[in-house]
Design a protein around this motif. Sequence first.
Motif, mmCIF file in Angstrom:
data_model
loop_
_atom_site.group_PDB
_atom_site.id
_atom_site.type_symbol
_atom_site.label_atom_id
_atom_site.label_comp_id
_atom_site.label_asym_id
_atom_site.label_seq_id
_atom_site.Cartn_x
_atom_site.Cartn_y
_atom_site.Cartn_z
ATOM 1 N N LEU A 138 0.883 -1.168 0.000
ATOM 2 C CA LEU A 138 0.000 0.000 0.000
ATOM 3 C C LEU A 138 0.918 1.215 0.000
ATOM 4 O O LEU A 138 1.546 1.521 1.017
ATOM 5 C CB LEU A 138 -0.899 -0.018 1.230
ATOM 6 N N ILE A 139 1.046 1.858 -1.148
ATOM 7 C CA ILE A 139 2.032 2.919 -1.341
ATOM 8 C C ILE A 139 1.363 4.288 -1.414
ATOM 9 O O ILE A 139 0.463 4.501 -2.216
ATOM 10 C CB ILE A 139 2.850 2.675 -2.624
ATOM 11 N N ARG A 140 1.833 5.191 -0.567
ATOM 12 C CA ARG A 140 1.290 6.557 -0.561
ATOM 13 C C ARG A 140 2.352 7.541 -1.032
ATOM 14 O O ARG A 140 3.469 7.564 -0.526
ATOM 15 C CB ARG A 140 0.821 6.952 0.834
ATOM 16 N N PHE A 141 2.003 8.367 -2.017
ATOM 17 C CA PHE A 141 2.835 9.481 -2.467
ATOM 18 C C PHE A 141 2.336 10.732 -1.748
ATOM 19 O O PHE A 141 1.304 11.300 -2.117
ATOM 20 C CB PHE A 141 2.748 9.638 -3.984
ATOM 21 N N VAL A 142 3.054 11.120 -0.727
ATOM 22 C CA VAL A 142 2.608 12.190 0.165
ATOM 23 C C VAL A 142 2.363 13.496 -0.572
ATOM 24 O O VAL A 142 1.311 14.127 -0.442
ATOM 25 C CB VAL A 142 3.638 12.406 1.302
ATOM 26 N N GLU A 143 3.335 13.941 -1.353
ATOM 27 C CA GLU A 143 3.238 15.237 -2.011
ATOM 28 C C GLU A 143 2.175 15.264 -3.106
ATOM 29 O O GLU A 143 1.637 16.319 -3.441
ATOM 30 C CB GLU A 143 4.595 15.625 -2.607
ATOM 31 N N LEU A 144 1.865 14.105 -3.665
ATOM 32 C CA LEU A 144 0.869 14.024 -4.742
ATOM 33 C C LEU A 144 -0.520 13.717 -4.214
ATOM 34 O O LEU A 144 -1.499 13.760 -4.960
ATOM 35 C CB LEU A 144 1.281 12.941 -5.756
ATOM 36 N N ASP A 145 -0.604 13.381 -2.928
ATOM 37 C CA ASP A 145 -1.887 13.020 -2.329
ATOM 38 C C ASP A 145 -2.512 11.839 -3.081
ATOM 39 O O ASP A 145 -3.694 11.839 -3.386
ATOM 40 C CB ASP A 145 -2.833 14.222 -2.347
ATOM 41 N N GLN A 146 -1.686 10.831 -3.366
ATOM 42 C CA GLN A 146 -2.149 9.655 -4.099
ATOM 43 C C GLN A 146 -1.714 8.384 -3.372
ATOM 44 O O GLN A 146 -0.646 8.347 -2.758
ATOM 45 C CB GLN A 146 -1.582 9.643 -5.523
ATOM 46 N N MET A 147 -2.549 7.350 -3.465
ATOM 47 C CA MET A 147 -2.241 6.082 -2.833
ATOM 48 C C MET A 147 -2.658 4.947 -3.754
ATOM 49 O O MET A 147 -3.672 5.041 -4.449
ATOM 50 C CB MET A 147 -2.949 5.959 -1.483
#
Length: 205
Positions: A138-147
């Motif tokens: 479960l990968i979250r891209f913090v700056e892109l607000d995407q998971m």
Amino acid sequence: MSIHYPSGQKPLAVHERPQSRSVALRSSYAQRGMSLEAEINASNQYYLANHIAVIHKKPTPVQLVKVDYPKRSAAVIREAYFKQPSTTDYNGIYKGWYIDFDAKETRNKVSFPLKNFHEHQIRHMRECVDQGGICFALIRFVELDQMYVFPATSLFEYWQRQLHGGRKSIPLTAIIQDGYPVQYGLNPRLHYLTAVDQLIAAKKH
């Protein structure tokens, strides 16, 4: 009580802790006020309460070093170490499937560094996949607000490539292509099982 972490670092005092959590970030997700772990745990509580799935965070193993026994009926832990977890973060049962996954996040906007995973975690997920389990990151891209729910089988490919001189990260474009986006909500906080439904459907085909 003295607690030591796997890499040897000591817990920071309150005045030493980084302020990144308290500073408003460009990502709207960061302003939701909950860490990724808290979001997942809240979602799991919702799934459990509504008889949708039984998924829990695995406890972090602790090695006790010094324990005092001031009296027969009580023990006081004076020193302990958090040991390196040997598997992944979460596991459970959903629709008859064994579910096993690790939750990761990055501030990188174009790729996910493979250094966030450890060999023992990859080995564990391989063993689960070999037994027919549903495994993913479960990968979250913090700056892109995407998971994204990123299948373990796709993760294995990039892991093997880096071992043979390939790139040491997974491109965001590949995660979008092979993964399944996770939507945010109130109940549950993260609709990650909706993405898992898509992963299961793909596995059946």
